[in-house]
Design a protein around this motif. Structure first.
Motif, PDB file in Angstrom:
ATOM      1  N   LEU A  74     -52.408  -8.421  -0.212  1.00  0.00           N
ATOM      2  CA  LEU A  74     -53.150  -7.242   0.319  1.00  0.00           C
ATOM      3  C   LEU A  74     -53.031  -5.952  -0.367  1.00  0.00           C
ATOM      4  O   LEU A  74     -53.666  -5.032  -0.681  1.00  0.00           O
ATOM      5  CB  LEU A  74     -52.686  -7.035   1.837  1.00  0.00           C
ATOM      6  N   SER A  75     -51.543  -5.849  -0.862  1.00  0.00           N
ATOM      7  CA  SER A  75     -51.302  -4.699  -2.029  1.00  0.00           C
ATOM      8  C   SER A  75     -52.054  -4.688  -3.140  1.00  0.00           C
ATOM      9  O   SER A  75     -52.300  -3.624  -3.405  1.00  0.00           O
ATOM     10  CB  SER A  75     -49.903  -4.828  -1.994  1.00  0.00           C
ATOM     11  N   GLY A 122     -58.592  -1.024  -4.925  1.00  0.00           N
ATOM     12  CA  GLY A 122     -60.086  -0.538  -4.157  1.00  0.00           C
ATOM     13  C   GLY A 122     -60.831  -1.385  -3.528  1.00  0.00           C
ATOM     14  O   GLY A 122     -61.837  -0.981  -3.060  1.00  0.00           O
ATOM     15  N   GLN A 123     -60.352  -2.571  -3.211  1.00  0.00           N
ATOM     16  CA  GLN A 123     -61.106  -3.742  -2.320  1.00  0.00           C
ATOM     17  C   GLN A 123     -60.946  -3.172  -0.837  1.00  0.00           C
ATOM     18  O   GLN A 123     -61.984  -3.637  -0.353  1.00  0.00           O
ATOM     19  CB  GLN A 123     -60.373  -4.971  -2.623  1.00  0.00           C
ATOM     20  N   ILE A 124     -59.849  -2.968  -0.715  1.00  0.00           N
ATOM     21  CA  ILE A 124     -59.576  -2.517   0.965  1.00  0.00           C
ATOM     22  C   ILE A 124     -58.865  -1.270   0.997  1.00  0.00           C
ATOM     23  O   ILE A 124     -58.287  -0.674   0.115  1.00  0.00           O
ATOM     24  CB  ILE A 124     -58.726  -3.354   1.860  1.00  0.00           C
ATOM     25  N   ASP A 125     -58.796  -0.350   2.075  1.00  0.00           N
ATOM     26  CA  ASP A 125     -58.446   0.906   2.265  1.00  0.00           C
ATOM     27  C   ASP A 125     -57.003   0.982   2.587  1.00  0.00           C
ATOM     28  O   ASP A 125     -56.246   1.918   2.355  1.00  0.00           O
ATOM     29  CB  ASP A 125     -59.319   1.807   3.473  1.00  0.00           C
ATOM     30  N   MET A 126     -56.757  -0.204   3.340  1.00  0.00           N
ATOM     31  CA  MET A 126     -55.236   0.177   3.861  1.00  0.00           C
ATOM     32  C   MET A 126     -54.460  -1.409   3.840  1.00  0.00           C
ATOM     33  O   MET A 126     -55.436  -2.283   4.472  1.00  0.00           O
ATOM     34  CB  MET A 126     -55.240   0.803   5.292  1.00  0.00           C
TER      35      MET A 126
END
Length: 226
Positions: free
Chosen positions: A2-3, A9-13
């Motif tokens: 996830l990091s 830029g795949q996920i916001d958070m």
């Protein structure tokens, strides 16, 4: 993972960042004893015996052992690029691990049928999955299927043996290839607190000139009681 997705830029958070880890594995006291090794060697197939010897005499991880080639062996040492040393996109530098006499005897007596040192009964290189399956069968053949011991515990056993032999932290990490900065933590993770280490510590305490001042006091106490 996830990091990495946040950074690219795949996920916001990363919503699980900062979560407290609920499980920590500490196998510091799970090491192969002499009786365990003797039982395994007396009952396991030859290929698995060779794997155990390589792990015990080098402290290498399973992945590095399965990739060992005959070109890594020069008759005295095993020179290889250890997998975890190449993290972060950096090329791992070659590391030379001197072979013990027992390990050299085994390697010099083996037929070189493939580029890799460890092969299956049919002479093919091991895949990770096949090796795991064969190791479990070998443990069962040795009557050790209910044992808490794993193959990767041989790495901790090797480190423990080096410590018991009186090796210093720099000497140990020169083989295990961890940084000096994390040497203490490594020993806490891998090195079992054995009776031999305690006996060794007391012997060093008794023989050290810096501790001679405390001996007369103990002797006088004993004489007073008599």
């Amino acid at each position: 993972m996830l990091s990495w997705a946040v950074q690219n830029g795949q996920i916001d958070m990363n919503y699980i960042k900062g979560f407290t880890r609920l499980y920590r594995s500490d196998r510091a006291d799970v090491i192969w004893q002499a009786a365990d090794i003797e039982t395994f060697m007396a009952n396991a197939p030859l290929e698995m015996q060779r794997a155990l010897i390589l792990a015990l005499h080098t402290g290498l991880r399973q992945g590095d052992i399965l990739k060992l080639c005959w070109t890594n062996y020069d008759g005295e040492s095993l020179t290889l690029s250890i997998g975890k040393n190449g993290r972060g996109g950096l090329k791992a530098r070659p590391v030379a691990i001197p072979c013990t006499q027992s390990l050299r005897t085994m390697l010099d007596g083996m037929e070189r049928t493939q580029a890799v040192i460890l092969t299956t009964t049919t002479g093919r290189p091991f895949t990770k999955r096949h090796f795991g399956s064969q190791w479990r069968q070998a443990m069962k053949a040795a009557g050790m299927e209910s044992s808490p011991l794993h193959f990767h515990d041989l790495r901790g056993t090797a480190i423990t043996m080096l410590a018991e032999a009186g090796c210093s932290i720099p000497q140990i990490v020169s083989i295990t290839q961890h940084s000096l900065a994390t040497a203490t933590r490594i020993l806490e993770v891998y090195m079992s607190r054995t009776r031999h280490l305690a006996n060794q510590a007391i012997a060093q305490f008794e023989n050290a000139s810096a501790t001679h001042f405390c001996k007369p006091a103990a002797n006088r106490h004993a004489e007073t009681r008599e």
